[in-house]
Scaffold this motif. Sequence first.
Motif, PDB file in Angstrom:
ATOM      1  N   LYS A   1       0.906  -1.232  -0.337  1.00 43.86           N
ATOM      2  CA  LYS A   1      -0.031   0.278   0.327  1.00 43.86           C
ATOM      3  C   LYS A   1       0.940   1.358   0.270  1.00 43.86           C
ATOM      4  CE  LYS A   1      -3.942  -1.605   2.196  1.00 43.86           C
ATOM      5  NZ  LYS A   1      -3.437  -3.200   2.386  1.00 43.86           N
ATOM      6  N   GLN A   2       1.933   0.696   0.488  1.00 43.03           N
ATOM      7  CA  GLN A   2       3.104   2.133   0.382  1.00 43.03           C
ATOM      8  C   GLN A   2       4.215   2.296  -0.681  1.00 43.03           C
ATOM      9  OE1 GLN A   2       2.672   4.498   2.762  1.00 43.03           O
ATOM     10  NE2 GLN A   2       1.118   3.803   3.861  1.00 43.03           N
ATOM     11  N   PRO A   3       3.637   3.304  -1.200  1.00 43.76           N
ATOM     12  CA  PRO A   3       5.205   3.664  -2.723  1.00 43.76           C
ATOM     13  C   PRO A   3       6.149   2.716  -1.794  1.00 43.76           C
ATOM     14  CG  PRO A   3       3.670   5.610  -1.868  1.00 43.76           C
ATOM     15  CD  PRO A   3       3.313   4.739  -1.143  1.00 43.76           C
ATOM     16  N   ARG A   4       7.213   2.367  -3.248  1.00 46.53           N
ATOM     17  CA  ARG A   4       8.437   1.584  -2.275  1.00 46.53           C
ATOM     18  C   ARG A   4       9.129   2.765  -2.754  1.00 46.53           C
ATOM     19  NH1 ARG A   4       5.918  -3.955  -4.910  1.00 46.53           N
ATOM     20  NH2 ARG A   4       5.426  -4.961  -2.892  1.00 46.53           N
ATOM     21  N   VAL A   5       8.754   3.531  -3.598  1.00 43.61           N
ATOM     22  CA  VAL A   5      10.157   4.522  -4.185  1.00 43.61           C
ATOM     23  C   VAL A   5       9.378   6.081  -3.966  1.00 43.61           C
ATOM     24  CG1 VAL A   5      11.352   5.292  -6.423  1.00 43.61           C
ATOM     25  CG2 VAL A   5      11.288   3.325  -5.695  1.00 43.61           C
ATOM     26  N   SER A   6      10.494   7.278  -3.696  1.00 45.41           N
ATOM     27  CA  SER A   6       9.364   8.118  -3.611  1.00 45.41           C
ATOM     28  C   SER A   6       9.394   9.670  -4.647  1.00 45.41           C
ATOM     29  CB  SER A   6      10.946   9.327  -2.474  1.00 45.41           C
ATOM     30  OG  SER A   6      10.364   8.250  -1.931  1.00 45.41           O
ATOM     31  N   ALA A   7       8.834  10.098  -5.455  1.00 44.33           N
ATOM     32  CA  ALA A   7       8.954  10.971  -6.316  1.00 44.33           C
ATOM     33  C   ALA A   7      10.491  11.491  -6.483  1.00 44.33           C
ATOM     34  CB  ALA A   7       7.242  11.994  -6.424  1.00 44.33           C
ATOM     35  N   ASN A   8      10.732  11.847  -7.722  1.00 45.25           N
ATOM     36  CA  ASN A   8      11.366  13.052  -8.164  1.00 45.25           C
ATOM     37  C   ASN A   8      11.708  14.541  -7.597  1.00 45.25           C
ATOM     38  OD1 ASN A   8      13.521  14.297  -9.238  1.00 45.25           O
ATOM     39  ND2 ASN A   8      12.484  14.018 -11.076  1.00 45.25           N
ATOM     40  N   PRO A   9      12.515  14.099  -6.734  1.00 50.85           N
ATOM     41  CA  PRO A   9      12.315  15.525  -5.766  1.00 50.85           C
ATOM     42  C   PRO A   9      12.506  17.003  -7.221  1.00 50.85           C
ATOM     43  CG  PRO A   9      14.860  14.467  -5.727  1.00 50.85           C
ATOM     44  CD  PRO A   9      13.250  13.773  -6.442  1.00 50.85           C
ATOM     45  N   VAL A  10      12.717  16.511  -7.780  1.00 54.14           N
ATOM     46  CA  VAL A  10      12.667  18.012  -8.414  1.00 54.14           C
ATOM     47  C   VAL A  10      11.899  19.002  -9.592  1.00 54.14           C
ATOM     48  CG1 VAL A  10      14.249  19.225 -10.363  1.00 54.14           C
ATOM     49  CG2 VAL A  10      15.086  17.715  -8.941  1.00 54.14           C
ATOM     50  N   GLN A  11      10.843  18.767  -9.140  1.00 49.28           N
ATOM     51  CA  GLN A  11       9.498  19.025  -9.111  1.00 49.28           C
ATOM     52  C   GLN A  11       9.842  19.761 -10.474  1.00 49.28           C
ATOM     53  OE1 GLN A  11       6.626  17.242  -8.387  1.00 49.28           O
ATOM     54  NE2 GLN A  11       8.478  16.166  -8.025  1.00 49.28           N
ATOM     55  N   THR A  12       8.856  19.579 -11.518  1.00 48.41           N
ATOM     56  CA  THR A  12       8.480  20.555 -12.922  1.00 48.41           C
ATOM     57  C   THR A  12       7.200  20.694 -13.602  1.00 48.41           C
ATOM     58  OG1 THR A  12       8.475  18.797 -14.389  1.00 48.41           O
ATOM     59  CG2 THR A  12      10.797  19.567 -13.750  1.00 48.41           C
ATOM     60  N   GLY A  13       5.921  19.732 -12.691  1.00 46.02           N
ATOM     61  CA  GLY A  13       4.820  20.267 -13.262  1.00 46.02           C
ATOM     62  C   GLY A  13       4.334  19.441 -13.902  1.00 46.02           C
ATOM     63  N   ASN A  14       5.636  18.716 -14.709  1.00 47.11           N
ATOM     64  CA  ASN A  14       5.080  17.811 -16.092  1.00 47.11           C
ATOM     65  C   ASN A  14       5.063  16.016 -14.616  1.00 47.11           C
ATOM     66  OD1 ASN A  14       5.327  14.602 -16.775  1.00 47.11           O
ATOM     67  ND2 ASN A  14       5.774  16.143 -18.818  1.00 47.11           N
ATOM     68  N   VAL A  15       3.698  15.726 -15.022  1.00 49.39           N
ATOM     69  CA  VAL A  15       3.486  13.912 -14.088  1.00 49.39           C
ATOM     70  C   VAL A  15       4.146  13.678 -14.028  1.00 49.39           C
ATOM     71  CG1 VAL A  15       1.440  14.005 -16.304  1.00 49.39           C
ATOM     72  CG2 VAL A  15       0.821  13.156 -13.361  1.00 49.39           C
ATOM     73  N   VAL A  16       4.302  13.327 -15.076  1.00 50.88           N
ATOM     74  CA  VAL A  16       5.279  11.965 -15.633  1.00 50.88           C
ATOM     75  C   VAL A  16       6.978  12.263 -15.444  1.00 50.88           C
ATOM     76  CG1 VAL A  16       6.590  10.747 -16.993  1.00 50.88           C
ATOM     77  CG2 VAL A  16       4.759  11.150 -17.330  1.00 50.88           C
ATOM     78  N   ARG A  17       7.525  14.134 -15.039  1.00 50.52           N
ATOM     79  CA  ARG A  17       8.882  14.069 -14.748  1.00 50.52           C
ATOM     80  C   ARG A  17       9.007  14.269 -13.323  1.00 50.52           C
ATOM     81  NH1 ARG A  17      11.805  15.612 -18.945  1.00 50.52           N
ATOM     82  NH2 ARG A  17      10.191  15.950 -21.068  1.00 50.52           N
ATOM     83  N   ASP A  18       7.598  14.052 -12.621  1.00 53.34           N
ATOM     84  CA  ASP A  18       7.760  14.274 -11.054  1.00 53.34           C
ATOM     85  C   ASP A  18       7.494  13.202 -10.409  1.00 53.34           C
ATOM     86  OD1 ASP A  18       8.130  17.457 -12.249  1.00 53.34           O
ATOM     87  OD2 ASP A  18       5.841  17.893 -11.137  1.00 53.34           O
TER      88      ASP A  18
END
Lengths: 172, 143
Positions: free
Chosen positions: A3-20
């Motif tokens: 139930k928990q994500p195994r990896v955190s999202a990209n810390p560099v946020q760009t506003g692009n749903v895939v890149r982030d």
Amino acid sequence: MSKQPRVSANPVQTGNVVRDSALGLVTETVDPYLRFNYAIWHSGPLTAAEVELARLRNARKVNCVFCKAVRYDIAIEAGLDESKVEQITDDFDQSELSDREKLILSYTDYYLEQPTALTAEFKHQMNEEFSAAEIVHLSMAIMLCNCFSRCAVSLGGMPEHDLPRMQISVPE
Amino acid sequence: MTWFTEARTQQHIIEMAPTLASAYQAFYDSFWQLTSVPASVLELCRLRVAQLHHSDYQWQYQQVDVTIEQRESLSQWNKSPIFSATDKVCLAFTEVYCMDPQSITDGQADAVKSKLGDAGLVALIEALGMFYGMTRVSQLWEL
């Protein structure tokens, strides 16, 4: 399933749903993925509505909650409405979908369940209805949608219950 | 020759859709440039996916050099000393991924992360999706 994500999202946020997302951590693949995905939706011989049929069939079979909730605006503009989406069930063969649409769903099911089991009759029907380029496009679309729905499941953090419908554009 | 074209190889068949072929190839090639996952590990995983699908077409293909001993021992990788610890955690992950990604445990994911980091786990999952998918596509195409 975790139930928990195994990896955190990209810390560099760009506003692009895939890149982030976690996909943004893999800098070598993220741009080629976005370009290939964009080409699948915009540059192939099949319409976006036809690609969306295969994507949603895959989403339901893989049980990717995020994928099931998404609707691509380009597919809606190409004619895929919710009355059609509701017919993407295991009984689609009895639905009011066109023969061409049913072939798309059947081909998706072969990919998901028995890729070595295409019957002679089914191959004949596919050849009657689709060009070689369309069959390649459909195959590539199913492969890519399946790849990333399985990716979403593998990365954990999938909600237990269905999400509200989300209309989005194909990320660039 | 497959059932919808006279082209005989996966690459030539994909080129039947010229508006997609170059984007596909660039995406596929990007996996072999990864800094987070060695190409030799990916190749072992790709070959294991081919084995699990009984795909002789994908098994015969060679993307990256691996030793003959590794090919011959791949189905028994868990008992073989010729595979590294990184190879083994990735091959274990590959097998569960192919059966059902919902069955992947946190322990299996953590084992991959301990060797390859977060980016490596994501990259491996993406690569497995590509290998799994293209193996099934080649089977649909009767290659």
